[in-house]
Scaffold this active site. Structure first.
Site, short mmCIF file in Angstrom:
data_model
loop_
_atom_site.label_atom_id
_atom_site.label_comp_id
_atom_site.label_asym_id
_atom_site.label_seq_id
_atom_site.Cartn_x
_atom_site.Cartn_y
_atom_site.Cartn_z
N ASP A 62 -2.43 5.43 -3.35
CA ASP A 62 -2.92 6.40 -2.37
C ASP A 62 -1.79 7.34 -1.96
O ASP A 62 -2.01 8.33 -1.28
CB ASP A 62 -3.48 5.69 -1.14
CG ASP A 62 -4.89 5.14 -1.40
OD1 ASP A 62 -5.48 5.48 -2.44
OD2 ASP A 62 -5.39 4.38 -0.55
N ASP B 289 -13.78 1.04 -6.46
CA ASP B 289 -12.68 0.69 -5.56
C ASP B 289 -12.73 -0.78 -5.16
O ASP B 289 -13.76 -1.45 -5.33
CB ASP B 289 -12.77 1.58 -4.31
CG ASP B 289 -11.41 1.87 -3.70
OD1 ASP B 289 -10.46 1.12 -3.96
OD2 ASP B 289 -11.31 2.86 -2.94
N CYS B 290 -11.65 -1.28 -4.61
CA CYS B 290 -11.56 -2.68 -4.20
C CYS B 290 -10.42 -2.75 -3.19
O CYS B 290 -9.26 -2.86 -3.57
CB CYS B 290 -11.26 -3.52 -5.44
SG CYS B 290 -10.65 -5.17 -5.10
N ASN B 291 -10.76 -2.63 -1.90
CA ASN B 291 -9.70 -2.46 -0.90
C ASN B 291 -9.20 -3.74 -0.25
O ASN B 291 -8.19 -3.71 0.44
CB ASN B 291 -10.19 -1.51 0.20
CG ASN B 291 -10.02 -0.06 -0.21
OD1 ASN B 291 -8.91 0.44 -0.27
ND2 ASN B 291 -11.11 0.62 -0.52
N CYS C 228 -9.83 1.55 -9.24
CA CYS C 228 -9.06 1.85 -8.04
C CYS C 228 -9.03 0.61 -7.17
O CYS C 228 -10.00 -0.15 -7.14
CB CYS C 228 -9.73 3.02 -7.30
SG CYS C 228 -8.96 3.43 -5.73
N ARG D 42 -9.04 -4.04 6.20
CA ARG D 42 -9.80 -2.78 6.31
C ARG D 42 -11.24 -3.06 6.77
O ARG D 42 -12.19 -2.52 6.23
CB ARG D 42 -9.80 -2.03 4.99
CG ARG D 42 -9.87 -0.52 5.19
CD ARG D 42 -10.07 0.21 3.89
NE ARG D 42 -9.98 1.64 4.10
CZ ARG D 42 -10.64 2.53 3.38
NH1 ARG D 42 -11.41 2.15 2.40
NH2 ARG D 42 -10.51 3.80 3.63
N TRP E 288 0.84 -1.19 0.00
CA TRP E 288 0.00 0.00 0.00
C TRP E 288 0.89 1.26 0.00
O TRP E 288 1.86 1.34 0.77
CB TRP E 288 -0.92 0.00 1.24
CG TRP E 288 -1.76 1.23 1.26
CD1 TRP E 288 -2.86 1.48 0.50
CD2 TRP E 288 -1.54 2.40 2.06
NE1 TRP E 288 -3.34 2.74 0.77
CE2 TRP E 288 -2.55 3.33 1.72
CE3 TRP E 288 -0.58 2.76 3.01
CZ2 TRP E 288 -2.63 4.59 2.31
CZ3 TRP E 288 -0.66 4.02 3.58
CH2 TRP E 288 -1.69 4.92 3.23
C1 GLA Z 1 -9.15 3.67 -1.06
C2 GLA Z 1 -8.85 4.54 -2.24
C3 GLA Z 1 -8.88 6.00 -1.84
C4 GLA Z 1 -10.22 6.33 -1.22
C5 GLA Z 1 -10.52 5.39 -0.08
C6 GLA Z 1 -11.93 5.58 0.42
O1 GLA Z 1 -8.13 3.69 -0.13
O2 GLA Z 1 -7.62 4.21 -2.81
O3 GLA Z 1 -8.62 6.84 -2.94
O4 GLA Z 1 -11.22 6.25 -2.20
O5 GLA Z 1 -10.38 4.03 -0.47
O6 GLA Z 1 -12.20 4.77 1.49
#
Ligand code: GLA
Length: 731
Positions: A546, A478-480, A524, A442, A195
């Site tokens: 990020d 997004d996909c965290n 993202c 997360r 990250w």
């Molecule tokens: C991720 C994305 C960020 C933002 C956050 C929101 O980390 O990379 O740009 O959108 O999620 O929770």
């Protein structure tokens, strides 16, 4: 017309959809060259019907001479040949296989023999060669596909596997491509990260044995390493010299790319889906299509390889590659989860004031029973939060319209927080082990996209947003989280899960694109956790990292620039770092410009600068988005990084220069040579994006292209001028 001539050479071209050589009776070393403008990949069918790869390199003038390439190199060794075009296992091949299977009867042997090939001319530039191979004992076949993009020198390779055995067959390995390349030495550049640390390069010589790039992370597959690399042959290529191949697996899940330098000193490259925990059960009669492996080769260094891939991507892969992009103001770092209608209405006005096209509302707008006021709750409940947005999204699209700007929104549709109504209602939609504790990244879990009901749900999130808000102009997807506890309560064969997850994702994206073909979507994944051409086929741009600290960002953007065109690179100006606003904006302008700062906090001169910069960006956006990119000075080798973009007519260019070394005296102490101009043309040089109240110190004026490319131009970058943008315009 395409035909096989007496010497077994494939000749001719033009006809559409033409079948060639269904059966070859006199199978005397049939030679199949796969040519692009500058290169050839040559395949050979031996009298025993083995399909081998005998050459990959610069193209020959006389196609008849390809027959001799098979004998020119040493592909064999003590135990047979190593250059199978799609190496099998369980029989004669003992180097790394491209395919390994367990037949319906439990037998693990496979020997693929050439049956036929066909060339389909898709248009003047694109051709598809398909070669059918079959096993003699089992009713099992593989079609190898080579799709060439002639002018771009790009090839996409993939395979289609099927069988008609009495019962299911298990695919233990199922690569997309297997190349065999001969050079004296091989130099790999690949990337690692985490990250906020995406695209950290590492160079190494490939020695005998195996080197593997892979991911086992599932959804956010590229968090530690992307399926992206370059290999130079004989010596490390420089920007303008040397033989170099770029590769990328078009797959947004677990991948595996093996580099094996074999005993005969060939480089065997096997690229495909990672077979880790992924033995794939395939029913009789069904086709298993692997993802595409895309590559380009050049003898003119890294710059040309990049331009090949970037032109190909713009023309054939990414959504709307020849179209424009929207500049934007995002609220993630300026508000995080803390906003309401009033605050957002103010930000919409700021969007207009700044002069950008769109306001992008980030995370935090949804969830009611479990409001999304932090990252621990709400994911999955895609209804506007009534406390923050009592009048729903419609209020925002209406306000945006009144302000004359567009409106976009963030979603993370593949994920769920355990604290959500979705989780309460559909625990069986969640990827988790039934008998083990949940593991979170997360605070969230991944939805099971192998399940068609989940696919409908995810499609519905996007579809509802657009249906309810027809003015919605942009989505950040997004996909965290990675996938822990890989288990699907839908799948019959658990080992199919990793592969079917990505296929489920692509199904959803296919449906979205069928209904909304060109709406801009940003890819993202907690930063750049999912950047590959398989996903980019559905997106207009991607979020690189990020990490938006601008010096860091120069390095990150630089490395991505080798593989992806600048208009896909979403660069936002934020408050990370201590650099002045000019530096931050200048850095973001080398790709797709966006802002994520509080406009109200800018001093008048800073605001004036930003507004001017948005105008400058619009002036040069054709060059940045669709022009040819030339990297001039590498930040890893110089105090000053420099990159430029030139329009195809070579009449307009923009040059970006950034100080990346804070040490005393560091700067552009000598002229930097420009590239890609017309030597015979005269160009006017001007500094642009000059901060209000300061003056340019470069030697503005008129110079020939020859001068600028031979002597160069000193942008006069130093501690007090840390970034400089130069306009180059033909007189
Ligand atoms: C991720 C994305 C960020 C933002 C956050 C929101 O980390 O990379 O740009 O959108 O999620 O929770």
């Amino acid at each position: 017309m395409n035909k096989i001539n007496s010497k077994g050479l494939l000749t001719g071209a033009i006809a559409l959809f033409l079948l060639v050589a269904a059966a070859v009776t006199k199978a005397q070393d049939i030679i199949i060259p796969v040519e692009t403008k500058d290169n050839a990949l040559v395949l050979q069918v031996t009298p025993e019907k083995a399909l081998n790869m005998v050459y990959f390199g610069g193209k020959l003038t006389d196609r008849n001479e390809y027959a001799a390439t098979a004998k020119a190199f040493n592909f064999g060794g003590t135990i047979g040949t190593y250059n199978g075009a799609y190496t099998t296992s369980g029989t004669g091949n003992l180097v790394e296989p491209a395919i390994a299977v367990t037949h319906a009867d439990g037998n693990k042997s496979l020997e693929l023999r050439y049956i036929s090939h066909i060339v389909k001319k898709i248009d003047d530039n694109v051709s598809l060669l398909s070669i059918t191979l079959k096993d003699a004992v089992y009713d099992f076949e593989v079609t190898l596909n080579y799709q060439t993009y002639y002018n771009e020198n790009v090839t996409e390779q993939w395979s289609v596997i099927k069988h008609h055995e009495k019962n299911d067959v298990v695919l233990n390995k199922y690569a997309s491509a297997n190349l065999c390349i001969h050079a004296n030495s091989y130099w790999l550049k690949h990337y690692h990260g985490d990250w906020a640390q995406e695209m950290r390069p590492e160079d190494e010589q490939l020695n005998h044995g195996m080197k593997t790039l892979d991911s086992k992370l599932g959804s956010r597959a590229d968090l530690f390493q992307p399926p992206t690399f370059m290999v130079s042959f004989n010596k490390t290529a420089t920007e303008d010299e040397g033989e170099v191949m770029y590769g990328n697996l078009e797959w947004s899940g677990n991948f595996r790319i093996d580099f094996e330098v074999d005993p005969a000193n060939n480089l065997r490259l096997v690229a495909g889906i990672n077979n880790f925990a992924a033995d794939y059960t395939l029913k009789p009669g069904l086709e298993f299509e692997t993802p595409k492996f895309v590559y380009t080769l050049t003898s003119k260094g890294k710059g040309e390889a990049s331009r090949n891939l970037q032109s190909w991507a713009r023309k054939y892969k990414i959504v709307d590659g020849n179209g424009p992009r929207l500049t934007l103001l995002n609220n993630w770092e300026s508000t995080y989860f803390d906003f309401n209608e009033d605050k957002l209405a103010g930000l919409l006005k700021d969007t207009k004031k700044l002069g950008v096209d769109l306001f992008l509302l980030d995370d935090g707008w949804f969830g009611n029973k479990y409001p999304r006021n932090g990252d621990h709750a709400g994911l999955g409940d895609w209804q506007a939060n009534k406390a923050k947005l009592p009048n729903d999204i419609a209020f925002l699209t209406k306000e945006a319209k009144a302000d004359g700007v567009k409106f976009g929104i963030w979603i993370e549709p593949e994920m769920v927080n355990p604290k959500s109504e979705l989780y309460e209602k559909h625990p069986d939609w969640v990827v988790k082990q039934p008998q083990r504790p949940e593991i979170y990244m997360r605070n969230q879990l991944v939805l099971d996209l192998t399940n068609p009901k989940v696919q409908d749900f995810v499609f519905g999130i996007v579809d509802n947003l657009f249906t309810k808000n027809p003015d919605l102009a942009y989505i950040k997807w997004d996909c965290n989280s990675v996938i822990f506890n890989a288990y699907s309560s839908y799948e019959k064969h658990q080992a199919n899960f990793y592969t079917d997850y990505v296929r489920g994702l692509y199904n959803v994206l296919d449906r979205i694109r069928a209904k909304y073909p060109s709406v801009p979507l940003m890819l993202c994944s907690g930063g750049g956790g999912r950047v590959d051409y398989g996903a980019l086929k559905y997106f207009t741009e991607y979020w690189l990292s990020d990490n938006t600290e601008p010096v860091e960002r120069v390095f990150i953007q630089w490395e991505y620039s080798y593989f992806y065109p600048a208009l896909t690179s979403s660069n936002h100006v934020t408050d990370w770092g201590k650099q002045p606003i000019k530096f931050r904006v200048d850095v973001a302008m080398m790709g797709k410009l966006g802002f994520d700062i509080v406009i109200g906090k800018l001093k008048p001169a800073e605001l004036e600068f930003c507004q001017g910069a948005v105008n400058t960006y619009k002036q040069f956006s054709e060059e940045i988005w669709h022009g040819d990119q030339y990297r001039l000075q590498d930040p890893r080798e110089n105090d000053v990084a420099a990159i430029m973009y030139v329009n195809p007519e070579k009449t307009t260019a923009i040059m970006f220069n950034y100080l990346v070394n804070p040490r005393y005296g560091a700067g552009s102490n000598a002229p930097i040579r420009l590239k890609g101009l017309n030597p015979d043309k005269m160009y006017t040089i001007n500094e642009v994006n000059v901060f209000p109240g300061t003056r340019s110190t470069i030697k503005e004026g008129s110079y020939s292209g020859k001068f600028l490319m031979t002597i160069g131009l000193n942008p006069d970058v130093h501690q007090r001028r840390t970034s400089v943008l130069v306009s180059v315009k033909a007189n």
